[in-house]
Design a protein around this motif. Structure first.
Motif, short mmCIF file in Angstrom:
data_model
loop_
_atom_site.label_atom_id
_atom_site.label_comp_id
_atom_site.label_asym_id
_atom_site.label_seq_id
_atom_site.Cartn_x
_atom_site.Cartn_y
_atom_site.Cartn_z
N LEU A 44 0.86 -1.19 0.00
CA LEU A 44 0.00 0.00 0.00
C LEU A 44 0.89 1.24 0.00
CD1 LEU A 44 -2.74 -1.09 2.58
CD2 LEU A 44 -3.10 -0.61 0.14
N GLU A 45 1.97 1.17 0.78
CA GLU A 45 2.90 2.30 0.85
C GLU A 45 3.62 2.46 -0.50
OE1 GLU A 45 3.63 1.70 5.65
OE2 GLU A 45 4.85 0.60 4.23
N PHE A 46 4.02 1.33 -1.07
CA PHE A 46 4.71 1.37 -2.37
C PHE A 46 3.82 2.03 -3.43
CE2 PHE A 46 5.57 -0.65 -6.51
CZ PHE A 46 6.90 -0.28 -6.68
N GLU A 47 2.53 1.65 -3.39
CA GLU A 47 1.61 2.21 -4.39
C GLU A 47 1.52 3.74 -4.29
OE1 GLU A 47 -2.00 -0.06 -5.89
OE2 GLU A 47 -1.96 -0.48 -3.74
N THR A 48 1.56 4.25 -3.04
CA THR A 48 1.42 5.71 -2.91
C THR A 48 2.64 6.44 -3.49
OG1 THR A 48 2.46 5.85 -0.75
CG2 THR A 48 0.09 5.54 -0.75
N MET A 49 3.72 5.70 -3.72
CA MET A 49 4.93 6.36 -4.26
C MET A 49 4.85 6.56 -5.77
SD MET A 49 7.83 4.44 -2.13
CE MET A 49 7.69 4.43 -0.38
N GLY A 50 3.88 5.91 -6.38
CA GLY A 50 3.66 6.11 -7.81
C GLY A 50 4.77 5.56 -8.70
N VAL A 51 5.48 4.53 -8.24
CA VAL A 51 6.53 3.92 -9.07
C VAL A 51 5.91 2.75 -9.84
CG1 VAL A 51 8.77 2.71 -8.99
CG2 VAL A 51 8.27 4.53 -7.35
N ASP A 52 6.11 2.69 -11.17
CA ASP A 52 5.47 1.64 -11.96
C ASP A 52 6.06 0.26 -11.73
OD1 ASP A 52 3.68 3.22 -13.10
OD2 ASP A 52 4.80 3.58 -14.96
N ARG A 53 7.39 0.23 -11.69
CA ARG A 53 8.06 -1.05 -11.64
C ARG A 53 9.20 -1.02 -10.63
NH1 ARG A 53 6.41 -4.94 -14.90
NH2 ARG A 53 7.90 -6.65 -15.15
N VAL A 54 9.36 -2.09 -9.87
CA VAL A 54 10.42 -2.07 -8.86
C VAL A 54 11.77 -1.86 -9.54
CG1 VAL A 54 9.28 -3.48 -7.11
CG2 VAL A 54 10.61 -4.62 -8.88
N LYS A 55 12.66 -1.20 -8.82
CA LYS A 55 13.96 -0.84 -9.40
C LYS A 55 15.07 -1.80 -8.91
CE LYS A 55 12.88 3.57 -10.95
NZ LYS A 55 11.45 3.52 -10.88
N THR A 56 14.71 -2.77 -8.11
CA THR A 56 15.70 -3.69 -7.56
C THR A 56 16.06 -4.77 -8.59
OG1 THR A 56 13.75 -4.75 -6.66
CG2 THR A 56 15.10 -3.53 -5.12
N GLU A 57 17.13 -5.54 -8.29
CA GLU A 57 17.46 -6.66 -9.19
C GLU A 57 16.42 -7.78 -9.04
OE1 GLU A 57 21.52 -7.82 -8.31
OE2 GLU A 57 22.21 -5.78 -8.71
N LYS A 58 15.98 -8.00 -7.82
CA LYS A 58 14.93 -9.00 -7.59
C LYS A 58 14.14 -8.65 -6.35
CE LYS A 58 14.44 -12.64 -9.52
NZ LYS A 58 14.91 -13.77 -10.27
N SER A 59 12.83 -8.64 -6.47
CA SER A 59 11.96 -8.45 -5.31
C SER A 59 10.96 -9.60 -5.28
CB SER A 59 11.21 -7.11 -5.41
OG SER A 59 12.11 -6.05 -5.15
N VAL A 60 10.80 -10.18 -4.10
CA VAL A 60 9.91 -11.34 -3.99
C VAL A 60 8.88 -11.08 -2.88
CG1 VAL A 60 9.82 -13.86 -3.80
CG2 VAL A 60 11.94 -12.78 -4.55
N ALA A 61 7.63 -11.40 -3.17
CA ALA A 61 6.55 -11.28 -2.18
C ALA A 61 6.15 -12.70 -1.76
CB ALA A 61 5.35 -10.57 -2.80
N TYR A 62 6.35 -13.01 -0.51
CA TYR A 62 6.02 -14.36 0.00
C TYR A 62 4.70 -14.32 0.75
CZ TYR A 62 10.88 -15.54 -0.98
OH TYR A 62 12.08 -15.76 -1.60
N ILE A 63 3.96 -15.41 0.65
CA ILE A 63 2.77 -15.58 1.50
C ILE A 63 3.09 -16.77 2.39
CG2 ILE A 63 0.29 -16.03 1.56
CD1 ILE A 63 0.88 -13.45 0.04
N ASP A 64 3.37 -16.50 3.65
CA ASP A 64 3.81 -17.59 4.52
C ASP A 64 3.32 -17.46 5.97
OD1 ASP A 64 5.29 -15.36 5.11
OD2 ASP A 64 7.25 -16.31 4.99
N HIS A 65 2.97 -16.25 6.39
CA HIS A 65 2.63 -16.06 7.80
C HIS A 65 1.19 -16.44 8.10
CE1 HIS A 65 6.46 -14.14 8.26
NE2 HIS A 65 6.20 -13.75 9.49
#
Ligand code: MIC
Ligand code: SF4
Length: 643
Positions: A44-65
């Motif tokens: 939600l915070e990332f969305e408010t920054m208005g960046v289209d695409r992550v700028k990192t080499e790799k970003s991973v979203a895990y669903i585990d908790h």
């Protein structure tokens, strides 16, 4: 002077600042990870920054908790994260694929790279030679948007290992031993490098068990060299191409050196309710056990569970004990199953849980009232298991199995036999549960799915020059984020709903806190040493912010929590003289004046209007931190153009 491993990686990623201990440095971040319990807020915070695409080499979203999906809330959040990931260039690890740290180590970790994760155990990646930090969700969002990660340049500690672990003694016992030596505060402000001849006897998953629990020392992070063992692990994961060797220079200097002889270690145990309450298992043997849990990001690797299976093979667990096993990843589970080890586990009477955090974060398998639970996890804070008076002990997988078989705390060395397990030469590789993001062109058409559980990010209040507020809560030393913002099956589904979560703030310490805080326009909290230790959950700052907490005054703070408070626009202030803590009682009316000039001078006066006492508080903030506080938090600061 030569460099330590961490200093080498910092030097290669330094964007701003000087590498002198205590000064602020900005680092370029190569990889990020999030998990679902902190991820929804981070995205939600990332969305408010208005960046289209992550700028990192790799970003991973895990669903585990939070994989139980007891109602629509989790399921909605998972859909939301999946759609954000698809749209913005993030890999999505589906529920059931495993615990973020275990999967990241297996499939994505790269020696020499930087990683930040919205989970305090992200330093697990140090087992493979990554410089990996736990951070608040907002810091991770900023890094995904290409912004730097700011930390205070840490001190360098070294632990020299000699010898070799004896049978039935394992990496977890090394973690518990260092906690016994240093305590939960002993690593604060430092990066711990593990070295010495003994390192060569430890596999990557064993090293990761040790870096994982460096978090419990309060360390900024922990790291192992990247050597032939790292290369072999990467090769067995089909990723030898990302290997780079990494070691410290011979003349690197350390602020503290600790020596541990692996040969002399015996099985260790952390008693309730702190990971540093450690004694040899022998000292508490014979204590009746109700429940045993094996798993978590600390001890759920294939080798851990093959050992467990070997110890359980052909035996039955005690009728008075309930035993759960949660494999760390789908890879671990499929290999246990293919090798037949899974049957050995199941036939012993164990219960198999999903490849997820599960009981570690109170998602089911809570102990009975007052029940004794032996867990291979990393935290045994009061109430974290979901049972307020549960007595949780932290142990190795070997000690866990010994107790499951006998029904009482037992030194596993007394069981005899042999459990020597070799690392497989090749792991079973199937990345089909990690969904790649949409390509740049298709991403435009991906729609973000938002369920009704996702509530608006709470508004923050810009800093004012004077703060007059009651001391709504006074707490003691080592308050954890589990005290401030509990988790568990009943609350975790509401991580994207701050108003709902706020009802449970400080519930473990003072169930009336939330209601009392809501009645005031502003509130101040006073704490002891190491305030906010434990998790990286920014909810432990966002929820108090929502409840009108404007300042927390403590003897000292845990690193990630202090950063989260600043990010939320809450002043983390420390007593200049720790004894001044005693001059305040809950309910006193407090006044802090001249905040702006105080921030510049590094010192602020706090007056207790109820008895006239005045004391000095330290506020040693960097210019960037001051600007964030003045703006009312990191989100406001970035909106105003700060980076
Ligand atoms: C934990 O072990 O306490 C957690 C749950 O993984 C947290 C993250 C969270 O609260 O979501 C952590 O360690 O950062
Ligand atoms: Fe999950 Fe427990 Fe590890 Fe936190 S400590 S990431 S809850 S397994």
């Amino acid at each position: 002077m030569g460099y330590t491993i961490a200093q080498k990686i910092i030097k290669a990623h330094l964007l701003k600042g000087e590498m002198t201990v205590g000064s602020e440095i900005a680092l370029r971040i190569d990889q990020t990870l999030t998990q679902d319990a902190t991820g929804t807020m981070a995205y939600l915070e990332f969305e408010t920054m208005g960046v289209d695409r992550v700028k990192t080499e790799k970003s991973v979203a895990y669903i585990d908790h939070n994989t139980l999906q007891c109602g629509f809330e989790n399921a909605d959040d998972h859909r939301y994260i999946q759609s954000v990931a698809q749209k913005h260039g993030i890999y999505f690890s589906r529920p059931g694929n495993g615990i973020c740290h275990q999967v990241h180590l297996e499939r994505f970790g790269i020696p020499g790279k930087t990683l930040i994760g919205s989970d305090s155990h992200t330093p697990t990646g140090g087992g493979i030679g990554m410089l990996a930090f736990g951070a608040g969700g907002l810091d991770v969002a900023v890094a995904m948007g290409g912004g730097a990660y700011y930390i205070t340049m840490p001190k360098m500690y070294k632990v020299n290992l000699t010898g070799r672990l004896q049978p039935f003694v394992s990496a977890k016992d090394v973690s518990l031993e260092i906690l016994r030596i240093l305590s939960v505060k002993g690593g604060v402000g430092a990066i711990i490098e593990w070295g010495g001849e003994g390192v060569k006897t430890l596999s990557v998953p064993e090293r990761a068990t040790i870096t994982n629990m460096g978090t419990e020392l309060g360390a900024t992070t922990s790291i192992f060299p990247s050597d032939e063992i790292t290369r072999a692990f990467l090769a067995s994961q089909g990723r030898e191409n990302v290997y780079t060797p990494l070691e410290s220079d011979e003349d690197a200097e350390y602020d503290l050196i600790i020596n541990i002889d692996l040969t002399s270690l015996s099985p260790m145990i952390a008693r309730p309710h702190s990971p540093d309450n450690v004694v040899p298992v022998k000292e508490v043997k014979g204590t009746k056990v109700d429940q045993v849990c094996i798993g978590s990001c600390t001890n759920s690797s294939l080798v851990d569970l093959l050992k467990v299976a070997k110890m359980l093979k052909g035996r039955k667990i005690s009728p008075s004990v309930s035993l759960s096993i949660s494999p760390g990843s789908r890879q671990v589970l499929s290999m246990l199953s293919d090798s037949g080890a899974l049957s050995d586990i199941l036939l012993s009477g164990a219960r198999l849980l999903e490849c997820a955090c599960g009981p570690c974060i109170g998602m089911g398998f809570s102990p009975n009232s007052g029940g004794v639970s032996l867990r291979t996890f990393n935290r045994n804070f009061e109430g974290r298991s979901g049972t307020r008076d549960g007595q949780v002990y932290l142990v190795s997988p070997e000690t866990a199995v010994a107790a499951a078989l006998t029904g009482v705390i037992t030194d596993p060395q007394e069981l005899g036999g042999c459990i020597d397990i070799q690392m497989p030469e090749a792991f079973a590789i199937d990345d089909s549960a990690v969904l790649a993001p949409a390509g740049i062109d298709e991403a435009k058409d991906v729609e973000i799915i938002r369920g009704p559980n996702i509530k608006k990010f709470p508004d923050s209040t810009p800093l004012t020059n004077e703060l007059s507020a009651p001391l709504t809560l006074k707490v003691g030393d080592n308050i954890t984020t589990d005290h401030i913002m509990p988790a568990g099956a009943k609350i975790l589904p509401y991580r994207s709903n701050i108003p709902y979560l706020s009802k449970f703030c400080f519930e473990v310490c003072d169930p009336s806190f939330s209601e009392r805080a809501k009645q005031n326009s502003a509130n101040i909290i006073i704490g002891g040493t190491n305030y906010g230790q434990g998790s990286s959950r920014e909810h432990a700052a966002l929820v108090p912010m929502y409840l009108g907490v404007r300042a927390v005054i403590a003897k000292s703070f845990a690193r990630i929590h202090a950063a989260n408070l600043i990010n939320a626009g809450i002043l983390p202030l420390t007593f200049k003289n720790a004894e001044d803590y005693d001059a305040f009682a809950q309910g006193d009316q407090l006044v802090i004046t001249d905040i702006f000039s105080g921030l510049d001078q590094g010192e602020i006066t706090l007056t207790n209007a109820s008895n006239g006492t005045g004391v000095l508080l330290k506020c040693d903030f960097t210019d960037r931190q001051k600007a964030i506080l003045k703006a009312g938090g990191l989100l406001e600061y970035t909106k105003e153009g700060g980076i």
